[in-house]
Every structure is written in structure tokens, then in C-alpha cells.
Design an enzyme around this catalytic site. Structure first.
Site: not given
Length: 267
Positions: A72, A141, A143, A148
Site C-alpha cells: 500500500d 482491528d 485489517h 479496513e
């Protein structure tokens, strides 16, 4: 899925670096037939990069015929910015090994057409056939990359809006000012990751324990994108002891016994 439960962060780094080096050397890459390696950024892989550099300096591996694709990049952050993922990769890895500049692939978050850039990236990956090994980390979380919670588990490379939790987590790299963190990023998709021949995810620290529990013991769930690894034929999670705190005792015992030889291989 393989789970390699190690004792600490240093062991995770040494084990994962050795695994990458062994895979490259077994492949015996050439100019015409390079080994294709997917890479992450963030705090988790830093020690793995350090270990890879040490193995390179010891003459145990060459990256001359390795092609890399990063997961990314932020949108709107200049490549030269100290917190861009371009800067991160060169500072922490590329500048220290013999990889060829032409073999480095990182998404460009500063183009006028983000969709076209994402499509170009997908096509570039396909031009090599596939990514042989994709190393990644995981967020608190769950991801992976910037996929996400509630991301499609068949998603491809695209632009994503970052969640408030991610902005807060990444603000530590931007003077602890959440307003300085880019709000968007280009990221490979979950489907892009699953297309890799092999996926190795590093999970370290107490704060990642819930994500690891979801990945190993939970059901496949788009709110925890890391759970998509359960669908992969050759997925490996390498973790330290603090990250296992939410796992059942019998789960840790099972994988500790199953992977005893792998665990013994690192000190």
C-alpha cells in the site's frame, strides 16, 4: 493454516527472515525467472527487515533477481516525505541490499487517476504470473494492508478511506497529530493477497491478540479481514507469546506440538 507460536519479537523476526531466504534460495531465481515477493510496512516487519539485511550481508541470500510489490501507499503524500511508504522501504530495507531499482514496485499515491494506477498495479503483478510469497502484518482491528473492517474479501487493488482507528494508530508517525495523517490510501485487495502462492502474516504484541484470535479461532468475517487467510491453501501466521493471550490454551498447545520442529529452529 500454519501457526508458528514463538516466544518473542526477535524470534518472529529471525524465523520469518529465514523462511523468506530459504524460499528465495530454493526457487533459484534468475533475471528471466525472478522470485516475486510481497512486502508490508509498519512497525511489525522492521525487525524482519533487519534480519534479512543481516542474512544478505552474511552472503546467505541475494535480492538481485527478486521482484517486490508493496502492499500500500498513502494518497497525496510525496514519495520523498519521510513517512511515505516509499521512504520507509528504502530506509529500512532496499538501500541495504542488492535489489535492482527496476524490480521495486510501490503504488503511486500521487497520480491524477487512482483507479488507473490500481489497475496498472494489478496488471503488473499478473505480468509476473503471481506473487510467490507475500509477507504482511495485521492491524489491531484485524485489517491487512489497508483493507479496513467490512472490506470485500474478494477485493482488488483500489483506493480506501482510512478508519478513525487507523488514523489514530498511524498518528504516532505524524507527530501524534491525527490531522496530519493522510485520509486515503491505495492498497492491494484481500483478493489480491489471496492470489499469492503463499502468505505469511506476522502478529506481535498484546494489542494484536484479538486479531490473532479471530484469524485462528473465529469464523470468516469481513469485519476481520485477516480471517480471509482461512481460505488460503498456504497461509502461515508467525506470532509471539503476547499475541496468543486471547487464544484457547488447547489451541496454543496444538500448534506448539504440531510446529515443534519449526519452533526449535530458531533461538
Amino acid at each position: 493454516m500454519r501457526l508458528i507460536p514463538l516466544h518473542n519479537v526477535d524470534q518472529v523476526a529471525k524465523w520469518s527472515a529465514r523462511y523468506i531466504v530459504d524460499r528465495i534460495n530454493q526457487f533459484q531465481p534468475t533475471e528471466a525467472r525472478p522470485f516475486v515477493l510481497g512486502l508490508p510496512t509498519g512497525g511489525t516487519p522492521l525487525k524482519t527487515y533487519e534480519a534479512l539485511i543481516e542474512l544478505y550481508k552474511a552472503g546467505e541470500v541475494s535480492f538481485k533477481h527478486v521482484v517486490t510489490f508493496n502492499m500500500d501507499e498513502y494518497v497525496g503524500l510525496p514519495k520523498e516525505h519521510p513517512e511515505s511508504y516509499h521512504s520507509f522501504m528504502y530506509k529500512n530495507f532496499f538501500d541495504h541490499v542488492d535489489i535492482q531499482e527496476k524490480n521495486i514496485n510501490i503504488l503511486n499515491g500521487n497520480t491524477e487517476d487512482h483507479d488507473a494506477e490500481c489497475q496498472r498495479y494489478e496488471e503488473k503483478i499478473k505480468s509476473y504470473g503471481k506473487i510467490h510469497l507475500f509477507m504482511g502484518g495485521v492491524g489491531v482491528d484485524g485489517h491487512i494492508a489497508f483493507n479496513e473492517p467490512a472490506s470485500s474479501l474478494s477485493s482488488r487493488t483500489r483506493i480506501k478511506t482510512l478508519t478513525e482507528d487507523t488514523l489514530i494508530a498511524n498518528s504516532r508517525f505524524f507527530d501524534n497529530d491525527v490531522n496530519k495523517v493522510p485520509k486515503y490510501a491505495l492498497t492491494i485487495g484481500v483478493g489480491t493477497l489471496l492470489d499469492a502462492e503463499e502468505v505469511m502474516i506476522l502478529v506481535t504484541g498484546y494489542n494484536k491478540a484479538q486479531a490473532l484470535q479471530a484469524a485462528v479461532e473465529g469464523s470468516i468475517n469481513h469485519l476481520w479481514t485477516v480471517t480471509a487467510l482461512q481460505m488460503h491453501r498456504r497461509a502461515i501466521i508467525v506470532c509471539d507469546e503476547p499475541a496468543t493471550q486471547e487464544l484457547k490454551v488447547k489451541t496454543v498447545k496444538y500448534f506448539t506440538e504440531l510446529e515443534a520442529s519449526a519452533i526449535r529452529s530458531v533461538k
